[in-house]
Motif scaffolding. Structure first.
Motif, PDB file in Angstrom:
ATOM      1  N   ALA A 100      -4.881  33.648 -12.214  1.00  0.00           N
ATOM      2  CA  ALA A 100      -4.487  32.488 -11.406  1.00  0.00           C
ATOM      3  C   ALA A 100      -5.710  31.646 -11.058  1.00  0.00           C
ATOM      4  CB  ALA A 100      -3.780  32.947 -10.135  1.00  0.00           C
ATOM      5  N   LEU A 101      -6.804  32.320 -10.710  1.00  0.00           N
ATOM      6  CA  LEU A 101      -8.030  31.600 -10.360  1.00  0.00           C
ATOM      7  C   LEU A 101      -8.568  30.833 -11.571  1.00  0.00           C
ATOM      8  CD1 LEU A 101     -10.321  30.973  -8.375  1.00  0.00           C
ATOM      9  CD2 LEU A 101     -11.435  33.088  -9.111  1.00  0.00           C
ATOM     10  N   ALA A 102      -8.656  31.540 -12.710  1.00  0.00           N
ATOM     11  CA  ALA A 102      -9.226  30.913 -13.898  1.00  0.00           C
ATOM     12  C   ALA A 102      -8.361  29.739 -14.371  1.00  0.00           C
ATOM     13  CB  ALA A 102      -9.387  31.937 -15.015  1.00  0.00           C
ATOM     14  N   MET A 103      -7.058  29.934 -14.368  1.00  0.00           N
ATOM     15  CA  MET A 103      -6.174  28.868 -14.844  1.00  0.00           C
ATOM     16  C   MET A 103      -6.204  27.656 -13.905  1.00  0.00           C
ATOM     17  SD  MET A 103      -4.980  29.498 -17.736  1.00  0.00           S
ATOM     18  CE  MET A 103      -3.565  28.500 -18.092  1.00  0.00           C
ATOM     19  N   THR A 104      -6.189  27.934 -12.591  1.00  0.00           N
ATOM     20  CA  THR A 104      -6.256  26.819 -11.644  1.00  0.00           C
ATOM     21  C   THR A 104      -7.555  26.041 -11.844  1.00  0.00           C
ATOM     22  OG1 THR A 104      -5.147  28.306 -10.100  1.00  0.00           O
ATOM     23  CG2 THR A 104      -5.986  26.240  -9.199  1.00  0.00           C
ATOM     24  N   ASP A 163      -9.171  29.451   4.413  1.00  0.00           N
ATOM     25  CA  ASP A 163      -9.827  30.717   4.705  1.00  0.00           C
ATOM     26  C   ASP A 163     -11.098  30.793   3.892  1.00  0.00           C
ATOM     27  OD1 ASP A 163      -7.793  31.400   6.351  1.00  0.00           O
ATOM     28  OD2 ASP A 163      -6.758  32.700   4.912  1.00  0.00           O
ATOM     29  N   PRO A 164     -12.211  31.187   4.510  1.00  0.00           N
ATOM     30  CA  PRO A 164     -13.454  31.258   3.737  1.00  0.00           C
ATOM     31  C   PRO A 164     -13.416  32.359   2.679  1.00  0.00           C
ATOM     32  CG  PRO A 164     -13.798  31.972   6.005  1.00  0.00           C
ATOM     33  CD  PRO A 164     -12.393  31.497   5.932  1.00  0.00           C
ATOM     34  N   ARG A 168      -5.221  35.908   1.450  1.00  0.00           N
ATOM     35  CA  ARG A 168      -4.057  36.096   2.313  1.00  0.00           C
ATOM     36  C   ARG A 168      -3.128  34.873   2.276  1.00  0.00           C
ATOM     37  NH1 ARG A 168      -5.169  37.339   8.223  1.00  0.00           N
ATOM     38  NH2 ARG A 168      -7.069  36.381   7.477  1.00  0.00           N
ATOM     39  N   ALA A 169      -3.727  33.696   2.139  1.00  0.00           N
ATOM     40  CA  ALA A 169      -2.920  32.467   2.159  1.00  0.00           C
ATOM     41  C   ALA A 169      -2.122  32.275   0.869  1.00  0.00           C
ATOM     42  CB  ALA A 169      -3.824  31.263   2.390  1.00  0.00           C
ATOM     43  N   GLY A 170      -2.420  33.094  -0.141  1.00  0.00           N
ATOM     44  CA  GLY A 170      -1.665  33.020  -1.402  1.00  0.00           C
ATOM     45  C   GLY A 170      -2.025  31.800  -2.238  1.00  0.00           C
ATOM     46  N   ALA A 174      -5.228  29.629  -1.088  1.00  0.00           N
ATOM     47  CA  ALA A 174      -6.407  30.494  -1.126  1.00  0.00           C
ATOM     48  C   ALA A 174      -7.219  30.256  -2.392  1.00  0.00           C
ATOM     49  CB  ALA A 174      -5.980  31.950  -1.041  1.00  0.00           C
ATOM     50  N   PHE A 175      -6.615  29.657  -3.384  1.00  0.00           N
ATOM     51  CA  PHE A 175      -7.287  29.515  -4.679  1.00  0.00           C
ATOM     52  C   PHE A 175      -7.966  28.159  -4.851  1.00  0.00           C
ATOM     53  CE2 PHE A 175      -6.183  33.291  -7.079  1.00  0.00           C
ATOM     54  CZ  PHE A 175      -5.178  33.841  -6.302  1.00  0.00           C
ATOM     55  N   ILE A 176      -7.567  27.210  -3.999  1.00  0.00           N
ATOM     56  CA  ILE A 176      -8.032  25.841  -4.249  1.00  0.00           C
ATOM     57  C   ILE A 176      -9.546  25.716  -4.184  1.00  0.00           C
ATOM     58  CG2 ILE A 176      -8.135  23.578  -3.141  1.00  0.00           C
ATOM     59  CD1 ILE A 176      -5.388  23.300  -3.561  1.00  0.00           C
TER      60      ILE A 176
END
Lengths: 307, 352
Positions: A100-104, A163-164, A168-170, A174-176
């Motif tokens: 999810a992180l890499a794709m975003t 969130d730093p 948790r924020a999903g 959390a990924f942005i």
């Protein structure tokens, strides 16, 4: 097309074999004893150590270990770690976060990089182009972790927008921030490639033809130039996705995200060969699949390489 | 003629007389055109006071060596010069009375690609590699005539048939690289003819092709030009091409027309020393085994054009007057113009 795809998939076999072999060998060659690393400062009784060594075939010669591992892999068995958990389960548990992180990050990078690149290319030599150039040079020059830590401090801690750390924020909240940090750094290269490619294409004879047909400047650029300019960019995009996965490992550590990165670092510290190789194999497979997709997409964009 | 009315009402063409042009069937009139290029070494004058006229149904050859300004003139007419580095400080390009240099960009796009069109030298690079050829031809109908996708495709097939591409309906979705060189050039010609232009400019259309295909392409161009009673400008450095296809020829040297007249006359009895040199350099049976007569020297540096005649330093007829001022393009007999102070001597020499 089908024949080509099959051939490409068959070509992946030696690549996977070679890659896993090298990674396995490197893990095997790492200094230190896996069991000792496992127990830390309080040594286990000799009998227990022997038991572990036997159970994990640690005393077998390297090639036998590798052969056993590959036999298991062929049956879809990634092995178990030192705590008896199946490696495949560990990876699949954490892969979605990394993915999810890499794709975003990849999508953001695509948007930022293409936008700046196209803007600079269309304003070749003008102020806008120079601005885009300065932007890319700055972000190419600053190391990624500096941007990451800076962004974390400013937006996570001081402004408190996100969130730093943690997830948790999903998704997407959390990924942005971590994805944006990765994207900005990686978009610089993409922007420059896009710009150069577009500038080249804008000089092409067929764009002269397009103008001689009485087409509007907009139609000339969007209808005739951009698709041609994308041909070299697509190749780069596929390769860069692998880089994104690698970059995600570092960013995960900074933003404390439970992805593959953390698992990999722990596994390397513990000398857990099965986990390290398992992750690496997974990444190699993902990489190869994306490369295949890129090559197929390449044929769609550029009819000259269609099979 | 709405275009003529528009030019009149705007009152910007003091020299041109659009009504007279229409009566004479003059399609294109280029007047005192200058094109300069800003280079790192200075300003290069590629076209230096060019005058040209093409009538309906007329095939005009523009003959000259590399760097003489042939292609630049064509690109200036089509409005496809890269500006910068190019700019046009002076001149008029009147297409059926409308000055292409001063019309609005919108009007320019209406005229170019439809009233005046162009065939390029290398069809492979002139066609967009990622679009099917049918789409590239059909685009003209879609943009200029507002055809639907389907109608445009049907019209494209018809056009491909017209330029004799075999199995056009089957090949309409093929890409440029799937065609042979000759077929590709036919597609470019189909694009140029699609909207029934009054004037077609062909910029060395056969240079990239082999000899047998060259002849076919020239034949196609000539046939279409006669069938449509269209004006044709054929730019080339090949004298035999000029001789086969054109009625009129304009010989260019260092950005100017130095001689202009009926093709047969200019080639057989040149009135300008440069045309004379060109005509003499054609290899023929009588020259077998002998050195080809070449024009001595090299063309002038476009960055530093001489004050007088650009050809003077290579010219056997040159006198002091040639170095002092540029000879104007003057009528030398009924239909022929030459820009030389010594035309009568040149002609006398030919007769002797």
């Amino acid at each position: 097309m089908l024949g080509y795809t099959v051939r490409r998939i068959l070509q992946m076999v030696p690549v996977v074999l070679g890659a896993t072999f090298i990674i396995y060998a490197l893990t095997f060659l790492m200094p230190g004893d896996p069991v000792a690393a496992l127990t830390g400062s309080r040594p286990l009784p000799e009998s227990t150590v022997q038991q572990i060594r036997l159970a994990y075939h640690l005393d077998d010669p390297f090639l036998v270990q590798y052969g056993n591992y590959m036999l298991g892999l062929l049956q879809g068995n990634f092995g178990i770690d030192f705590f008896g958990r199946p490696v495949l389960g560990l990876i699949l548990e954490r892969l979605p976060v990394t993915f999810a992180l890499a794709m975003t990050a990849w999508v953001l990078k695509l948007a930022i990089g293409l936008a700046i690149g196209v803007y600079g290319g269309l304003r070749n030599g003008q102020a806008g182009d120079h601005f885009a150039l300065v932007f890319t040079v700055i972000f190419l020059g600053i190391p990624g972790f500096v941007i990451a830590l800076g962004a974390q401090t400013v937006f996570g801690v001081q402004l408190g927008w996100v969130d730093p750390a943690g997830i948790r924020a999903g998704w997407p909240l959390a990924f942005i921030l971590p994805a944006l940090v990765m994207a900005i750094e990686a978009s610089a290269g993409l922007a420059r490639l896009t710009r150069t490619s577009l500038v080249d294409v804008l000089r092409a004879e067929y764009l002269r033809t397009a103008r001689a047909k009485g087409l509007s400047p907009r139609r000339v650029v969007w209808g005739h130039a951009l698709r041609n300019a994308m041909i070299p960019v697509v190749t780069y995009l596929g390769l860069s996705l692998a880089g994104m996965l690698g970059g995600a490992v570092i960013i995960e550590a900074i933003f404390n995200m439970p992805g593959i990165g953390g698992l990999m670092v722990t596994a390397i510290n513990n000398k857990e060969g099965t986990v390290v190789v398992g992750i690496a194999t997974m990444l190699v497979l993902v990489y190869l699949v994306f490369n295949l997709l890129v090559d197929l997409l390449y044929g769609i964009i550029d009819p000259r390489v269609r099979i | 003629m709405s275009s003529t009315r528009k030019a009149n009402s705007m009152g910007i063409h003091q020299h041109a007389n659009p009504a007279a042009d229409a009566a004479d069937d003059v399609l294109l009139r280029v007047k005192d055109l200058e094109v300069e290029f800003n280079t790192s070494k200075g300003v290069a004058t590629a076209v230096n006071g060019m005058n040209l006229e093409v009538k309906r149904g007329q095939a005009l050859g523009i003959l000259g060596e590399s760097g003489s300004g042939k292609s630049v003139t064509a690109r200036a007419i089509m409005g496809i010069l890269d500006m910068p580095p190019a700019h046009i400080p002076r001149g008029e390009i009147l297409l059926e009375g409308e000055d292409l240099l001063t019309v609005t960009p919108r009007r320019h796009r209406q005229l170019v690609g439809s009233r005046v069109t162009m065939v390029f030298q290398d069809a492979l690079t002139a066609l967009n590699p990622v679009h099917p050829v049918g789409r590239q031809i059909g685009e003209l109908y879609r943009v200029h005539r507002g055809y639907s996708r389907r109608d445009a495709k049907a019209a494209a097939i018809k056009m491909m048939d017209k330029v004799r591409i075999p199995a056009a309906a089957k090949r309409v979705n093929d890409y440029p690289h799937q065609f042979s060189g000759g077929m590709r050039q036919r597609i470019v010609i189909a694009m140029a003819l699609a909207l029934d232009p009054v004037l077609l400019i062909a910029d060395e259309p056969t240079t990239a092709l082999d000899v047998t295909v060259q002849a076919q392409i020239l034949e196609l161009l000539k046939e279409q030009q006669e069938e449509r009673n269209m004006g044709l400008i054929l730019i080339t450095h090949d004298i035999s091409v000029v001789r086969e296809v054109t009625d009129q020829v304009a010989v260019m040297y260092a950005g100017r027309v130095v001689e202009h007249g009926p093709t047969a006359e200019v080639l057989s009895r040149p009135g300008h020393p440069y045309s004379r040199g060109l005509a003499a350099s054609i290899a023929g049976e009588e020259l077998k085994g002998r050195r080809l007569p070449a024009i001595l020297g090299t063309p002038p540096d476009l960055l530093h054009l001489p004050a007088g005649c650009s050809f003077a330093n290579r010219c056997a007829f040159a006198s002091e007057a040639c170095a002092a001022s540029v000879p104007a393009l003057e009528l030398i007999d009924e239909a022929r113009h030459s820009a030389c102070f010594h035309t009568s001597e040149v002609l006398a020499h030919a007769n002797a």
